[in-house]
Design a protein around this motif. Structure first.
Motif, PDB file in Angstrom:
ATOM      1  N   THR A  14      43.843  39.739  56.011  1.00  0.00           N
ATOM      2  CA  THR A  14      44.863  39.032  55.314  1.00  0.00           C
ATOM      3  C   THR A  14      45.894  39.198  55.900  1.00  0.00           C
ATOM      4  O   THR A  14      46.568  40.217  56.727  1.00  0.00           O
ATOM      5  CB  THR A  14      45.120  39.698  54.030  1.00  0.00           C
ATOM      6  OG1 THR A  14      45.939  38.900  53.042  1.00  0.00           O
ATOM      7  CG2 THR A  14      45.431  41.219  53.858  1.00  0.00           C
TER       8      THR A  14
ATOM      9  N   ALA B 201      47.994  42.723  50.313  1.00  0.00           N
ATOM     10  CA  ALA B 201      47.666  42.116  49.077  1.00  0.00           C
ATOM     11  C   ALA B 201      48.550  42.243  47.934  1.00  0.00           C
ATOM     12  O   ALA B 201      48.451  41.186  46.988  1.00  0.00           O
ATOM     13  CB  ALA B 201      46.346  42.682  48.580  1.00  0.00           C
TER      14      ALA B 201
ATOM     15  N   GLU C 255      45.621  37.111  49.821  1.00  0.00           N
ATOM     16  CA  GLU C 255      44.179  36.912  49.479  1.00  0.00           C
ATOM     17  C   GLU C 255      43.447  37.450  50.720  1.00  0.00           C
ATOM     18  O   GLU C 255      43.871  37.154  51.694  1.00  0.00           O
ATOM     19  CB  GLU C 255      43.623  35.659  49.185  1.00  0.00           C
ATOM     20  CG  GLU C 255      43.774  34.668  50.315  1.00  0.00           C
ATOM     21  CD  GLU C 255      43.302  33.291  50.142  1.00  0.00           C
ATOM     22  OE1 GLU C 255      44.063  32.350  49.744  1.00  0.00           O
ATOM     23  OE2 GLU C 255      41.959  32.890  50.353  1.00  0.00           O
TER      24      GLU C 255
ATOM     25  N   GLN D 202      42.996  39.428  41.311  1.00  0.00           N
ATOM     26  CA  GLN D 202      42.505  38.318  42.089  1.00  0.00           C
ATOM     27  C   GLN D 202      40.814  38.192  41.692  1.00  0.00           C
ATOM     28  O   GLN D 202      40.300  39.088  41.357  1.00  0.00           O
ATOM     29  CB  GLN D 202      42.513  38.527  43.565  1.00  0.00           C
ATOM     30  CG  GLN D 202      43.947  38.589  43.986  1.00  0.00           C
ATOM     31  CD  GLN D 202      44.181  39.039  45.407  1.00  0.00           C
ATOM     32  OE1 GLN D 202      43.162  38.449  46.157  1.00  0.00           O
ATOM     33  NE2 GLN D 202      45.388  39.596  45.925  1.00  0.00           N
ATOM     34  N   TRP D 203      40.386  37.028  41.869  1.00  0.00           N
ATOM     35  CA  TRP D 203      38.922  36.858  41.592  1.00  0.00           C
ATOM     36  C   TRP D 203      38.341  36.587  42.456  1.00  0.00           C
ATOM     37  O   TRP D 203      38.808  35.581  43.398  1.00  0.00           O
ATOM     38  CB  TRP D 203      38.533  35.958  40.386  1.00  0.00           C
ATOM     39  CG  TRP D 203      38.879  36.560  38.870  1.00  0.00           C
ATOM     40  CD1 TRP D 203      40.031  36.416  38.279  1.00  0.00           C
ATOM     41  CD2 TRP D 203      38.074  37.169  38.151  1.00  0.00           C
ATOM     42  NE1 TRP D 203      40.009  37.069  37.057  1.00  0.00           N
ATOM     43  CE2 TRP D 203      38.705  37.451  36.907  1.00  0.00           C
ATOM     44  CE3 TRP D 203      36.704  37.490  38.349  1.00  0.00           C
ATOM     45  CZ2 TRP D 203      38.220  38.171  35.760  1.00  0.00           C
ATOM     46  CZ3 TRP D 203      36.107  38.131  37.213  1.00  0.00           C
ATOM     47  CH2 TRP D 203      36.886  38.533  36.106  1.00  0.00           C
ATOM     48  N   TYR D 204      37.049  37.079  42.918  1.00  0.00           N
ATOM     49  CA  TYR D 204      36.365  36.775  44.254  1.00  0.00           C
ATOM     50  C   TYR D 204      34.893  36.148  43.737  1.00  0.00           C
ATOM     51  O   TYR D 204      34.265  36.620  42.562  1.00  0.00           O
ATOM     52  CB  TYR D 204      36.054  37.880  45.276  1.00  0.00           C
ATOM     53  CG  TYR D 204      37.412  38.002  45.583  1.00  0.00           C
ATOM     54  CD1 TYR D 204      38.756  38.650  45.339  1.00  0.00           C
ATOM     55  CD2 TYR D 204      37.735  37.615  47.137  1.00  0.00           C
ATOM     56  CE1 TYR D 204      39.883  39.040  45.896  1.00  0.00           C
ATOM     57  CE2 TYR D 204      38.875  37.749  47.929  1.00  0.00           C
ATOM     58  CZ  TYR D 204      39.747  38.618  47.308  1.00  0.00           C
ATOM     59  OH  TYR D 204      41.183  38.758  47.871  1.00  0.00           O
TER      60      TYR D 204
ATOM     61  N   HIS E 217      37.540  34.121  48.308  1.00  0.00           N
ATOM     62  CA  HIS E 217      38.647  34.078  47.408  1.00  0.00           C
ATOM     63  C   HIS E 217      38.587  33.058  46.302  1.00  0.00           C
ATOM     64  O   HIS E 217      38.360  31.866  46.836  1.00  0.00           O
ATOM     65  CB  HIS E 217      39.846  34.378  47.985  1.00  0.00           C
ATOM     66  CG  HIS E 217      41.334  34.492  47.015  1.00  0.00           C
ATOM     67  ND1 HIS E 217      41.695  33.348  46.774  1.00  0.00           N
ATOM     68  CD2 HIS E 217      41.491  35.396  46.486  1.00  0.00           C
ATOM     69  CE1 HIS E 217      42.852  33.703  45.941  1.00  0.00           C
ATOM     70  NE2 HIS E 217      42.841  34.975  45.726  1.00  0.00           N
TER      71      HIS E 217
ATOM     72  N   LEU F  43      44.208  33.728  42.363  1.00  0.00           N
ATOM     73  CA  LEU F  43      45.126  34.841  42.325  1.00  0.00           C
ATOM     74  C   LEU F  43      46.089  34.649  40.944  1.00  0.00           C
ATOM     75  O   LEU F  43      46.531  33.368  40.966  1.00  0.00           O
ATOM     76  CB  LEU F  43      45.919  35.262  43.333  1.00  0.00           C
ATOM     77  CG  LEU F  43      46.821  36.277  43.574  1.00  0.00           C
ATOM     78  CD1 LEU F  43      46.949  36.716  45.017  1.00  0.00           C
ATOM     79  CD2 LEU F  43      48.183  35.977  43.117  1.00  0.00           C
TER      80      LEU F  43
ATOM     81  N   CYS G 199      36.385  40.922  39.900  1.00  0.00           N
ATOM     82  CA  CYS G 199      37.908  40.846  39.904  1.00  0.00           C
ATOM     83  C   CYS G 199      38.430  42.119  40.792  1.00  0.00           C
ATOM     84  O   CYS G 199      37.627  43.094  41.258  1.00  0.00           O
ATOM     85  CB  CYS G 199      38.382  41.168  38.461  1.00  0.00           C
ATOM     86  SG  CYS G 199      38.037  42.941  37.841  1.00  0.00           S
TER      87      CYS G 199
ATOM     88  N   LEU H 189      43.606  46.350  47.689  1.00  0.00           N
ATOM     89  CA  LEU H 189      42.867  45.820  46.608  1.00  0.00           C
ATOM     90  C   LEU H 189      41.730  46.608  46.163  1.00  0.00           C
ATOM     91  O   LEU H 189      41.213  47.407  46.832  1.00  0.00           O
ATOM     92  CB  LEU H 189      42.055  44.420  46.796  1.00  0.00           C
ATOM     93  CG  LEU H 189      42.811  43.271  46.488  1.00  0.00           C
ATOM     94  CD1 LEU H 189      43.878  42.923  47.533  1.00  0.00           C
ATOM     95  CD2 LEU H 189      41.884  41.890  46.640  1.00  0.00           C
TER      96      LEU H 189
END
Lengths: 115, 115
Positions: free
Chosen positions: A94, A98, A103, B33-35, B45, B48, B89, B103
């Motif tokens: 990244t 973060a 991301e 964040q969601w992946y 990704h 966010l 998440c 993260l």
């Protein structure tokens, strides 16, 4: 587009072997990460690096070491592979930390089997 | 330990239906964040949301965040078979300490969308 390349998609190694997993990113990102992913455990952070020659332990660093000699390359080393290190290994990078809307960009993963 | 916990662990729906996945976390966050991860591949990704935001949209995705309940939800509207994947998440702790910028991922929700 950012590209994160992991050198090997599939590896089979013997117990006690030294294993190198290589990761290269092409977008001049400062931050790079190594995760392992196991069923039922999600992703767990092994090591991360915020700059060249800089490394910090993640949540499960035991049995692993890392090397970041160049900004674009972050290597994960298993000094003496054991069967409990059989897993999917994911590298990510990244640009921003973060915590600053950073991301993560992931590689395709390296599935390691230790026999 | 994992910061984010997704619920349900698995979700099976028909094409055209909406899919809702939930994530709970334990400590104060900077962002969430969601992946998405297709089988055997790296994570991608999706979206966010910052701690001072309550809702965010991106195409067919809608994410909500309730910091008082330490929870987030991901809604995929009008799902398609191509949405079949695992969804994770990931939380970034509030600034400070050595955890800043890292993260932490949950275990994921496996979504299956039947044609």
């Amino acid at each position: 587009d950012v590209k994160v390349t992991q050198s090997s998609r599939y590896l089979v190694k013997r117990t006690g072997e030294k294993v190198f997993l290589e990761c290269v990113q092409d977008m001049d990102h400062e931050n790079m990460f190594w995760y392992r992913q196991d069923p039922g455990l999600g992703l767990r952070l092994i090591y991360f690096s915020y700059d060249v020659k800089m490394k910090e332990k993640g949540d499960i660093p035991e049995g692993y070491s890392v090397s970041r000699e160049k900004k674009e390359r972050f290597s994960l080393i298993l000094e003496s592979a054991s069967t409990n290190q059989t897993s999917m290994y994911l590298c990510a990078s990244t640009l921003r930390p973060a915590g600053v809307s950073g991301e993560l960009f992931f590689g395709e993963g390296s599935r390691l089997t230790v026999l | 330990s994992q910061q984010g916990e997704e619920d349900p662990q698995a979700l099976s729906i028909q094409e055209g239906e909406n899919a809702t996945m939930n994530c709970s976390y334990k400590t104060s966050i900077n962002n969430l964040q969601w992946y998405r991860q297709n089988s055997g591949r790296g994570l991608v990704h999706l979206i966010l949301i910052r701690s001072n935001e309550r809702e965010k949209h991106s195409g067919r995705l809608r994410v909500t965040l309730d910091t008082s309940k330490k929870s987030s939800s991901l809604l995929i509207t009008a799902s398609r078979a191509a949405d079949t994947a695992s969804y994770f998440c990931a939380t970034v702790p509030r600034a400070g300490g050595t955890s800043y910028g890292k993260l932490t991922f949950g275990q994921g929700t496996i979504l299956t969308v039947h044609p």
